[in-house]
Design a protein around this motif. Structure first.
Motif, PDB file in Angstrom:
ATOM      1  N   SER A 515     -15.419   8.652 -15.464  1.00 42.51           N
ATOM      2  CA  SER A 515     -16.623   8.450 -14.644  1.00 42.51           C
ATOM      3  C   SER A 515     -16.340   8.520 -13.150  1.00 42.51           C
ATOM      4  O   SER A 515     -17.251   8.451 -12.342  1.00 42.51           O
ATOM      5  N   HIS A 516     -15.076   8.626 -12.776  1.00 39.91           N
ATOM      6  CA  HIS A 516     -14.698   8.676 -11.363  1.00 39.91           C
ATOM      7  C   HIS A 516     -13.655   9.775 -11.206  1.00 39.91           C
ATOM      8  O   HIS A 516     -12.519   9.642 -11.664  1.00 39.91           O
ATOM      9  N   LYS A 517     -14.037  10.896 -10.544  1.00 36.13           N
ATOM     10  CA  LYS A 517     -13.243  12.117 -10.554  1.00 36.13           C
ATOM     11  C   LYS A 517     -12.198  12.181  -9.449  1.00 36.13           C
ATOM     12  O   LYS A 517     -11.664  13.245  -9.179  1.00 36.13           O
ATOM     13  N   GLY A 518     -11.892  11.063  -8.812  1.00 34.04           N
ATOM     14  CA  GLY A 518     -10.888  11.080  -7.767  1.00 34.04           C
ATOM     15  C   GLY A 518     -10.274   9.712  -7.590  1.00 34.04           C
ATOM     16  O   GLY A 518     -10.396   8.834  -8.456  1.00 34.04           O
ATOM     17  N   VAL A 519      -9.611   9.499  -6.454  1.00 33.04           N
ATOM     18  CA  VAL A 519      -9.025   8.206  -6.116  1.00 33.04           C
ATOM     19  C   VAL A 519      -9.647   7.737  -4.819  1.00 33.04           C
ATOM     20  O   VAL A 519      -9.958   8.533  -3.932  1.00 33.04           O
ATOM     21  N   ASP A 520      -9.854   6.418  -4.690  1.00 35.92           N
ATOM     22  CA  ASP A 520     -10.395   5.804  -3.477  1.00 35.92           C
ATOM     23  C   ASP A 520      -9.246   5.137  -2.739  1.00 35.92           C
ATOM     24  O   ASP A 520      -8.752   4.075  -3.141  1.00 35.92           O
ATOM     25  N   ILE A 521      -8.790   5.761  -1.646  1.00 32.79           N
ATOM     26  CA  ILE A 521      -7.654   5.264  -0.861  1.00 32.79           C
ATOM     27  C   ILE A 521      -8.191   4.325   0.209  1.00 32.79           C
ATOM     28  O   ILE A 521      -8.917   4.755   1.117  1.00 32.79           O
ATOM     29  N   CYS A 522      -7.876   3.054   0.116  1.00 33.34           N
ATOM     30  CA  CYS A 522      -8.403   2.054   1.044  1.00 33.34           C
ATOM     31  C   CYS A 522      -7.603   2.074   2.349  1.00 33.34           C
ATOM     32  O   CYS A 522      -6.359   2.092   2.325  1.00 33.34           O
ATOM     33  N   ALA A 523      -8.306   2.047   3.459  1.00 27.20           N
ATOM     34  CA  ALA A 523      -7.676   2.031   4.788  1.00 27.20           C
ATOM     35  C   ALA A 523      -8.733   1.591   5.800  1.00 27.20           C
ATOM     36  O   ALA A 523      -9.942   1.722   5.554  1.00 27.20           O
ATOM     37  N   PRO A 524      -8.330   1.044   6.943  1.00 27.72           N
ATOM     38  CA  PRO A 524      -9.295   0.610   7.963  1.00 27.72           C
ATOM     39  C   PRO A 524     -10.085   1.799   8.521  1.00 27.72           C
ATOM     40  O   PRO A 524      -9.642   2.943   8.473  1.00 27.72           O
ATOM     41  N   ALA A 525     -11.251   1.484   9.045  1.00 27.40           N
ATOM     42  CA  ALA A 525     -12.078   2.523   9.663  1.00 27.40           C
ATOM     43  C   ALA A 525     -11.334   3.164  10.833  1.00 27.40           C
ATOM     44  O   ALA A 525     -10.729   2.478  11.650  1.00 27.40           O
ATOM     45  N   GLY A 526     -11.376   4.494  10.891  1.00 30.88           N
ATOM     46  CA  GLY A 526     -10.709   5.220  11.965  1.00 30.88           C
ATOM     47  C   GLY A 526      -9.303   5.668  11.639  1.00 30.88           C
ATOM     48  O   GLY A 526      -8.653   6.293  12.477  1.00 30.88           O
ATOM     49  N   THR A 527      -8.797   5.340  10.424  1.00 27.48           N
ATOM     50  CA  THR A 527      -7.459   5.798  10.039  1.00 27.48           C
ATOM     51  C   THR A 527      -7.480   7.310   9.859  1.00 27.48           C
ATOM     52  O   THR A 527      -8.373   7.846   9.203  1.00 27.48           O
TER      53      THR A 527
END
Length: 620
Positions: A515-527
């Motif tokens: 159901s999710h076709k990728g990865v969500d890479i968490c990082a601060p805004a502006g990275t």
């Protein structure tokens, strides 16, 4: 004896000539040869000329020669005369044909158009007489001026003109045929010039009365919209009920009014219950009217002043909405107290609203009921789309929004490293799969200049990249990959390597699933986000202009070998569609646009349209 006596002293005084050298003797011999040759040619030419003269004299004495000469002369003369007569005959024939053609043409014209000659004579006869008379006056006057002087010539011209007028008095009415059209043309040109130079405007009328003039229709439309806003606002705050239908007509005037002045003039014409005041417009919409505009201006300036830094040109302060103050005439019963306007501006325009879950509700259904997307509803409540909800639960469906917020725009610059890329070549000199490093890589340096938009709490709201300048080019790492198999044959090595798009941030809130076709890479805004592999940007932009609905600021890179990668929910992008990118090139910054519940980079890998698990290409 005398010569010998004279020469003897000279011989004693002049020195003896030096003996000739071999070169001198050769030169003298050559000069002697040339002189002898010249003398022989001269003697030959003289003998030849003498013989030719004798031969000519002998030929001229023969009788036959004289007869041949006379015959040739007669032949030449007869030929020339025959040509002259033929030319005269041709010219006479041409003249006769021309005269016959003109005669025939006159006869046909007289038969077919019997009145044409009369009409032409009536139209052009006076003009012919006038031109001939001007020529005669000029010739006659010039002759008199040469004989008797300048003034005598002028008198002669006037006398000749008087005699011509008396003689051709009957032609004067026919001259009107020329003078009247010329006069009419002159009048027409004068009228057109006057009308073109006139200042045309639009005279605005209300209830049959002209209230002023405006320069063009755009000013009229703006003034009418302003009046309607004032009437509408007065109707919501008091008991004003008016129906104003201004019209306009074309007029000539040099005195014109602008939009605000015309709106004041229209209101003055339709109502007496108006007063001078200051209107507050928020995003072009009339929000409040007060009598003390200076105090309201000071209040608004006071809201911005604590955040202003006059010593820093890179910082500017503004409101979240366009704020405009305009002085003018407004309905008296629509005025508000200064304290009420301050309370309005310091309040909220949309309060937080809570929805109570009922039986049969779901996350998507509640979002639809409240004109939200599922992602927006989940973001407001910090939940996931598959979270369990039960009747009686409360969900926030509208977040509180201040009426007027202060925003701080700061121009910032920073440097960041540009990761070097690896260039891979193939060689049959090495065993298959073995690599040799030809050149070590070195990161480059890039200077980024951007405009960051903050709220008063320092939270980053938006970022706009102004420029990206490379101050140090990266040095690529060059490696050679062997292609020689043990059997001696050569194999082609595929190119499907990728780099992690957000270096130094490896935590992923979600991985690839059905159901999710990728990865969500968490990082601060502006990275920074870097291209995972080289290629061409096939799509870049917001929502449909990018990867599609829900992806926010996103882009897709086509790597040309059947592979493509997708980067979504970016705060901003630094590349555009059609642009070539290299592996490790800056393409955007981490954000939370589109259907997103937090700052992250949604990263996908596709091969020929088929989704691939990114975790298979990287170490988790």
């Amino acid at each position: 004896m005398i010569d010998e006596k004279i020469q003897e002293p000279q011989d004693e005084l002049s020195p003896a000539p030096p003996p000739l050298t071999i070169k001198g003797r050769m030169r003298a011999a050559w000069a002697h040869v040339q002189c002898s040759s010249l003398l022989r040619r001269h003697r030959f030419q003289r003998r030849t000329r003498r013989h030719m003269d004798s031969l000519g004299a002998l030929v001229c004495t023969l009788p036959l020669v004289g007869q041949v000469g006379d015959w040739l002369y007669s032949l030449g003369f007869s030929s020339e005369y025959a040509l002259i007569r033929a030319g005269r005959a041709v010219r006479s024939a041409a003249l006769w044909l021309a005269a016959a053609f003109l005669g025939a043409w006159h006869s046909i014209a007289d038969i077919a158009f019997p009145e044409a000659r009369v009409v032409l004579r009536e139209f052009f006869g006076p003009l012919y007489v006038f031109c001939r008379g001007v020529r005669n006056i000029w010739v006659h006057g010039g002759q008199v001026r040469r004989e008797r002087g300048f003034w005598a010539g002028i008198v002669a011209d006037l006398q000749y003109l008087g005699r011509g007028v008396v003689r051709y008095m009957g032609l004067l009415p026919r001259m009107a045929v020329y003078l009247m059209p010329l006069g009419a043309l002159a009048i027409l040109l004068a009228v057109v010039q006057t009308m073109m130079g006139s200042p045309y405007t639009l005279a605005v009328e209300v209830n049959g009365m002209t209230v002023g003039c405006v320069a063009n229709e755009d000013v009229f439309d703006s003034a009418r919209e302003d009046v309607l806003q004032r009437v509408s606002y007065a109707g919501t705050t008091g008991e004003t009920e008016l129906s104003i239908q201004p019209t306009y007509r074309l007029a000539i005037s040099s005195d014109v009014l602008n939009e605000s002045e015309m709106a004041d003039a229209i209101l003055s014409a339709v109502s007496d219950e108006i007063s001078e005041g200051t209107a507050l417009y928020l995003d072009g919409e009339l929000t409040a009217v007060c009598a003390d505009g200076d105090q309201l201006q000071l209040y608004l300036s006071g809201l911005l002043e604590p955040y202003e830094d006059p010593g820093d040109p890179n910082v500017s302060v503004s409101f979240s909405r366009e704020v405009t103050l305009e002085d003018g005439l407004y309905f008296t019963d629509s005025f508000k107290d200064y304290a009420d306007i301050v309370s309005l501006l310091s309040g909220v325009r949309q309060a937080e609203r809570v929805y109570t879950v009922v039986a049969g509700d779901s996350i998507s259904l509640i979002a639809t009921k409240n004109n939200l997307t599922t992602a927006e509803l989940c973001e407001l409540n910090n939940i996931t789309p598959d979270a369990a909800i039960f009747p009686g639960d409360e969900l926030i469906v509208t977040r509180e929004e201040a009426m007027l917020e202060v925003q701080i725009t700061r121009t910032v610059s920073w440097t960041e490293e540009i990761p070097f890329s690896t260039k891979q070549t193939q060689s049959s000199e090495y065993a298959f799969g073995t690599t040799r490093t030809v050149q070590e890589g070195e990161n480059g340096v890039r200077t980024i200049t951007a405009q960051n938009l903050y709220d008063t709490d320092g939270n980053l709201l938006n970022q706009t990249i102004l420029s990206s300048e490379i101050t140090k080019e990266p040095v690529d790492r060059e490696i050679v990959v062997g292609t020689r198999l043990p059997s001696g044959s050569v194999a082609q090595v595929g190119n499907g390597t990728f780099i992690w798009p957000v270096p130094q941030y490896t935590y992923c809130s979600r991985w690839y699933s059905s159901s999710h076709k990728g990865v969500d890479i968490c990082a601060p805004a502006g990275t920074p986000i870097y291209a995972s592999a080289s290629g061409v940007v096939s799509k870049a932009g917001y929502e449909r202009a990018g990867a599609g609905s829900g992806y926010g600021n996103s882009l897709i890179i086509n790597h040309g070998n059947g592979y493509s990668t997708l980067y979504a929910h970016c705060l901003s992008l630094t590349v555009s569609a059609g642009q070539a990118v290299s592996q490790g090139q800056l393409i955007g910054y981490v954000g939370s646009t589109g259907r997103s519940s937090g700052n992250h980079c949604h990263f996908e890998i596709r091969q020929n349209g088929r989704y691939l698990p990114p975790q298979n290409y990287f170490n988790r």
